[in-house]
Structures are given as C-alpha cells and as structure tokens.
Design a protein around this motif. Structure first.
Motif, mmCIF file in Angstrom:
data_model
loop_
_atom_site.group_PDB
_atom_site.id
_atom_site.type_symbol
_atom_site.label_atom_id
_atom_site.label_comp_id
_atom_site.label_asym_id
_atom_site.label_seq_id
_atom_site.Cartn_x
_atom_site.Cartn_y
_atom_site.Cartn_z
ATOM 1 N N ALA A 207 0.999 -1.072 0.124
ATOM 2 C CA ALA A 207 -0.031 0.081 -0.115
ATOM 3 C C ALA A 207 0.871 1.194 0.037
ATOM 4 C CB ALA A 207 -0.978 -0.005 1.066
ATOM 5 N N ASN A 208 0.246 2.321 0.152
ATOM 6 C CA ASN A 208 0.895 3.765 0.176
ATOM 7 C C ASN A 208 0.597 4.509 1.574
ATOM 8 O OD1 ASN A 208 1.692 6.570 -0.788
ATOM 9 N ND2 ASN A 208 2.702 5.404 -2.374
ATOM 10 N N THR A 209 1.148 5.387 1.923
ATOM 11 C CA THR A 209 0.890 6.156 2.879
ATOM 12 C C THR A 209 0.077 7.028 2.684
ATOM 13 O OG1 THR A 209 2.841 7.659 2.650
ATOM 14 C CG2 THR A 209 3.182 5.768 4.293
ATOM 15 N N ASP A 210 -0.186 7.363 1.165
ATOM 16 C CA ASP A 210 -1.161 8.450 0.873
ATOM 17 C C ASP A 210 -2.753 7.802 1.242
ATOM 18 O OD1 ASP A 210 0.521 10.450 -0.140
ATOM 19 O OD2 ASP A 210 0.325 9.569 -2.237
ATOM 20 N N ASP A 211 -2.579 6.582 1.509
ATOM 21 C CA ASP A 211 -3.896 5.804 1.708
ATOM 22 C C ASP A 211 -4.617 5.744 3.034
ATOM 23 O OD1 ASP A 211 -3.990 4.877 -0.777
ATOM 24 O OD2 ASP A 211 -2.811 2.865 -0.322
ATOM 25 N N MET A 212 -3.396 6.394 3.910
ATOM 26 C CA MET A 212 -4.020 6.592 5.383
ATOM 27 C C MET A 212 -5.004 7.641 5.587
ATOM 28 S SD MET A 212 -0.385 6.489 7.633
ATOM 29 C CE MET A 212 0.135 7.957 7.129
ATOM 30 N N ILE A 213 -6.037 7.072 6.436
ATOM 31 C CA ILE A 213 -7.299 8.104 6.681
ATOM 32 C C ILE A 213 -6.518 9.135 7.415
ATOM 33 C CG2 ILE A 213 -9.397 8.082 7.880
ATOM 34 C CD1 ILE A 213 -9.644 5.192 7.644
ATOM 35 N N PHE A 214 -5.889 8.864 8.490
ATOM 36 C CA PHE A 214 -5.418 9.872 9.558
ATOM 37 C C PHE A 214 -4.130 10.275 9.113
ATOM 38 C CE2 PHE A 214 -8.788 7.630 11.555
ATOM 39 C CZ PHE A 214 -9.759 8.700 11.701
ATOM 40 N N THR A 215 -3.663 11.506 8.661
ATOM 41 C CA THR A 215 -2.417 11.634 7.954
ATOM 42 C C THR A 215 -1.385 11.847 9.379
ATOM 43 O OG1 THR A 215 -2.528 14.131 8.140
ATOM 44 C CG2 THR A 215 -3.121 13.008 6.125
ATOM 45 N N VAL A 216 0.130 11.920 9.059
ATOM 46 C CA VAL A 216 0.580 11.944 10.049
ATOM 47 C C VAL A 216 0.519 13.374 11.032
ATOM 48 C CG1 VAL A 216 3.187 12.728 10.632
ATOM 49 C CG2 VAL A 216 2.790 10.807 8.932
ATOM 50 N N ALA A 217 0.506 14.395 10.452
ATOM 51 C CA ALA A 217 0.076 15.619 11.121
ATOM 52 C C ALA A 217 -1.273 15.324 11.876
ATOM 53 C CB ALA A 217 -0.106 17.059 10.053
ATOM 54 N N ARG A 218 -2.228 14.845 11.358
ATOM 55 C CA ARG A 218 -3.806 14.662 11.983
ATOM 56 C C ARG A 218 -3.351 13.748 13.036
ATOM 57 N NH1 ARG A 218 -7.431 17.036 13.974
ATOM 58 N NH2 ARG A 218 -9.625 15.912 14.025
ATOM 59 N N SER A 219 -2.786 12.743 12.932
ATOM 60 C CA SER A 219 -2.621 11.856 13.886
ATOM 61 C C SER A 219 -1.799 12.438 15.214
ATOM 62 C CB SER A 219 -1.638 10.648 13.379
ATOM 63 O OG SER A 219 -2.447 9.963 12.362
ATOM 64 N N ILE A 220 -1.078 13.281 15.027
ATOM 65 C CA ILE A 220 -0.272 13.954 16.104
ATOM 66 C C ILE A 220 -1.267 14.587 16.785
ATOM 67 C CG2 ILE A 220 1.607 15.528 16.623
ATOM 68 C CD1 ILE A 220 3.269 14.145 14.365
ATOM 69 N N ALA A 221 -1.942 15.661 15.929
ATOM 70 C CA ALA A 221 -2.854 16.526 16.494
ATOM 71 C C ALA A 221 -3.795 15.945 17.302
ATOM 72 C CB ALA A 221 -3.534 17.540 15.438
ATOM 73 N N ILE A 222 -4.262 14.613 16.923
ATOM 74 C CA ILE A 222 -5.561 13.871 17.729
ATOM 75 C C ILE A 222 -4.838 13.431 19.046
ATOM 76 C CG2 ILE A 222 -7.090 11.938 17.737
ATOM 77 C CD1 ILE A 222 -7.377 12.459 14.849
ATOM 78 N N VAL A 223 -3.718 12.783 18.798
ATOM 79 C CA VAL A 223 -3.171 12.336 20.200
ATOM 80 C C VAL A 223 -2.873 13.099 20.974
ATOM 81 C CG1 VAL A 223 -1.254 11.139 20.894
ATOM 82 C CG2 VAL A 223 -2.002 10.332 19.049
ATOM 83 N N SER A 224 -2.359 14.487 20.789
ATOM 84 C CA SER A 224 -2.232 15.507 21.652
ATOM 85 C C SER A 224 -3.087 16.104 22.057
ATOM 86 C CB SER A 224 -1.292 16.600 21.070
ATOM 87 O OG SER A 224 -1.717 17.550 20.013
ATOM 88 N N GLU A 225 -4.448 15.929 21.857
ATOM 89 C CA GLU A 225 -5.827 16.251 22.482
ATOM 90 C C GLU A 225 -5.737 15.788 23.793
ATOM 91 O OE1 GLU A 225 -8.437 17.172 18.552
ATOM 92 O OE2 GLU A 225 -8.906 15.453 19.749
ATOM 93 N N PHE A 226 -5.528 14.610 23.943
ATOM 94 C CA PHE A 226 -5.768 13.579 25.062
ATOM 95 C C PHE A 226 -4.468 13.438 25.973
ATOM 96 C CE2 PHE A 226 -5.492 10.205 21.900
ATOM 97 C CZ PHE A 226 -4.507 9.402 22.682
ATOM 98 N N MET A 227 -3.218 13.549 25.512
ATOM 99 C CA MET A 227 -2.238 13.534 26.316
ATOM 100 C C MET A 227 -1.078 14.288 25.824
ATOM 101 S SD MET A 227 -0.458 9.918 24.654
ATOM 102 C CE MET A 227 0.935 10.027 25.618
ATOM 103 N N THR A 228 -0.058 14.755 26.631
ATOM 104 C CA THR A 228 1.030 15.537 26.537
ATOM 105 C C THR A 228 2.186 14.734 25.877
ATOM 106 O OG1 THR A 228 0.537 16.846 28.183
ATOM 107 C CG2 THR A 228 2.862 16.852 27.252
ATOM 108 N N LEU A 229 2.362 15.010 24.587
ATOM 109 C CA LEU A 229 3.474 14.220 24.021
ATOM 110 C C LEU A 229 4.987 14.587 24.307
ATOM 111 C CD1 LEU A 229 2.086 14.037 20.221
ATOM 112 C CD2 LEU A 229 2.673 12.166 21.853
#
Length: 274
Positions: A207-229
């Motif tokens: 597959a290809n990372t372009d197929d990800m539903i949640f991009t790298v940036a979106r993933s980091i933003a979502i994780v940082s909503e509930f925990m301090t990275l």
C-alpha cells in the motif's frame, strides 16, 4: 539524515549513517529530556559524530526507557473493510508496553497459548518536540523522524475482550526498526511512501501512506488532544489491508517463517518466527 540505534558492551548507543558506515554519537538518550536535546542538536546541525563503528552492529530499539508507544488502528480504509468495519471517523487507539518490543532482526517467540500470529507493516513516527493540543498545521514541526514497525498481533487474544491490548502486547512481538530518518529525507508528512509486508518472499501487504485515513499531522494533533507528547514518543500509524487473518484461509505465521516489512525511503526490517 539517517540515525541508527545499536548495542555495544551491553549499552544502547546511537550513531549517524554516512556513506554506508556508522559513526558513533554516544549513548542513546536515557529519557525524554535527553532525547529532546538530541532533537535540538539535529535541528541545529550541531551533531559531532565520533569514530566509525567497526564490525557487524547489533540493532537496538531507538526508544528511551520512558518513551510511550501509541498505536493507531484501522487507519487504512481497505484494512477496516477487510475486517468487517467501515472506515472510522476517529482513530482506534491502543498502547504497547516496553516488553512487547524487540529490535530489528530479533526472533519472534511463538506463545504457548496461541498460534494466531499475524503481521502488520507500519510507518512509525518519532516525536522530537513534545506538546499538548498541537495544531494540525504545526504538527510536522514536532516530528523528529520516521521508522519502520511490525505490529505483530495475536488475533485471538486481540478479540478476547473489548480491548485490543492483550493481543498487541505479547513479549517481543512489536519489531521496531533500528534506523530513524529525519523528515528532510522523505516527502513532507511522509506522504507517497510504499508500505509492504513480505512473508517468506511473498508480498502480502502493498500500500501507500497516501492511503492513510489520518495523516501524520492529523494523527499527532489528535493524540495531543488527550495526552502530552514528549520527545522520543513513538506513534505507529496503522497497517494496510492484506493481513493474514482476513485471508481465505487465514495465513498465520509459524516457526521458521521470515517476515519483512519495508517503508520506501525509510527502511527495511526482518524477523524470523520462533
């Protein structure tokens, strides 16, 4: 820049890969504070590589003892569908513990309690600058680099209860690549990179990372909503379709099998089962 974690005299160390050789940078960071200092040096271009590392090096896990391992499930639409689910509007999260991890090249133990051993090829994000409530448009500034991960899962234990934790945390089943590439080595956000799992020479996932539903940036933003990275934290970005349990008949890894995971421009890891 390509960095590599390795072991020497019982100590985890880190080096920079230059022209096919490894030059030592010292002991691997002992905690998130030291990892943050390393990230600052990389960003400032002030690293001072030492002597070349001679001989065959023993790969190490590029994670400080206090690193958290956050994993995203169902991040590829076709993988969600092959498991009978619709693509999610919000990521499925689970955590891995340190004893579930093993370095590139490690033999993967087959537990006595299950033979439902499955592969999962994934891109790994390594956090370089921590934070909370990180805006998506600033999230890539927090990336130290990218690695390769094989999220080997015990499928029956993954489904024994309402949480995926047991099936994702058997000892030595999460194979972490020893090399990290900095963001300048790949397209912005690690887009457009092929992701593959190859079992005994046969490509099972492609597959290809372009197929990800949640991009790298979106993933980091979502994780940082509930925990301090924190610097050094790892985020596994999920696996594409083609896993063993979704095949007819299912394909389970067995003793003697070799499983390879590749991410274009990032790296390649290999493990033998049993």
């Amino acid at each position: 820049m390509r960095l590599a974690a390795y072991r020497k005299n019982g100590q985890s160390r880190i080096g920079v890969v230059e022209n096919g050789s490894l030059r030592d940078l010292g002991a691997f960071p002992r905690d998130s504070v030291e990892f943050g200092r390393l990230a600052d040096e990389v960003a400032a271009g002030t690293l001072r590589p030492g002597a070349a590392v001679d001989g065959v090096r023993e790969p190490a896990i590029p994670a400080a003892p206090d690193a958290r391992i956050i994993c995203i499930g169902l991040n590829y639409a076709e993988h969600a569908r092959e498991g009978g689910r619709e693509p999610p509007d919000y990521p499925a999260f689970f955590f891995r513990i340190d004893t579930s991890l093993a370095p590139n090249g490690a033999r993967v133990p087959v537990p006595e309690v299950s033979d439902k051993l499955d592969y999962e090829a994934e891109l790994l994000i390594v956090i370089g600058r921590g934070g909370r409530m990180i805006p998506e448009d600033k999230a890539l500034e927090h990336v130290f680099g990218y690695g390769v991960f094989n999220d080997i899962s015990l499928r029956d234990y993954q489904r024994k209860g309402g949480q995926w934790t047991p099936g994702k945390n058997f000892d030595g089943t999460g194979i972490v690549g020893d090399e990290i590439v900095t963001p300048d080595e790949v397209p912005s956000g690690a887009t457009g990179l092929g992701v593959r799992a190859i079992l005994n020479g046969k490509t099972m996932q492609d597959a290809n990372t372009d197929d990800m539903i949640f991009t790298v940036a979106r993933s980091i933003a979502i994780v940082s909503e509930f925990m301090t990275l924190r610097p050094g934290d790892l985020i596994a970005t999920g696996t594409p379709s083609g896993v063993g349990y979704a095949r007819t008949p299912p394909v389970w890894m067995k003793p003697g099998d070799e499983i390879v995971v590749e991410v274009d421009r990032v790296g390649r890891i290999s493990s033998v089962i049993g």
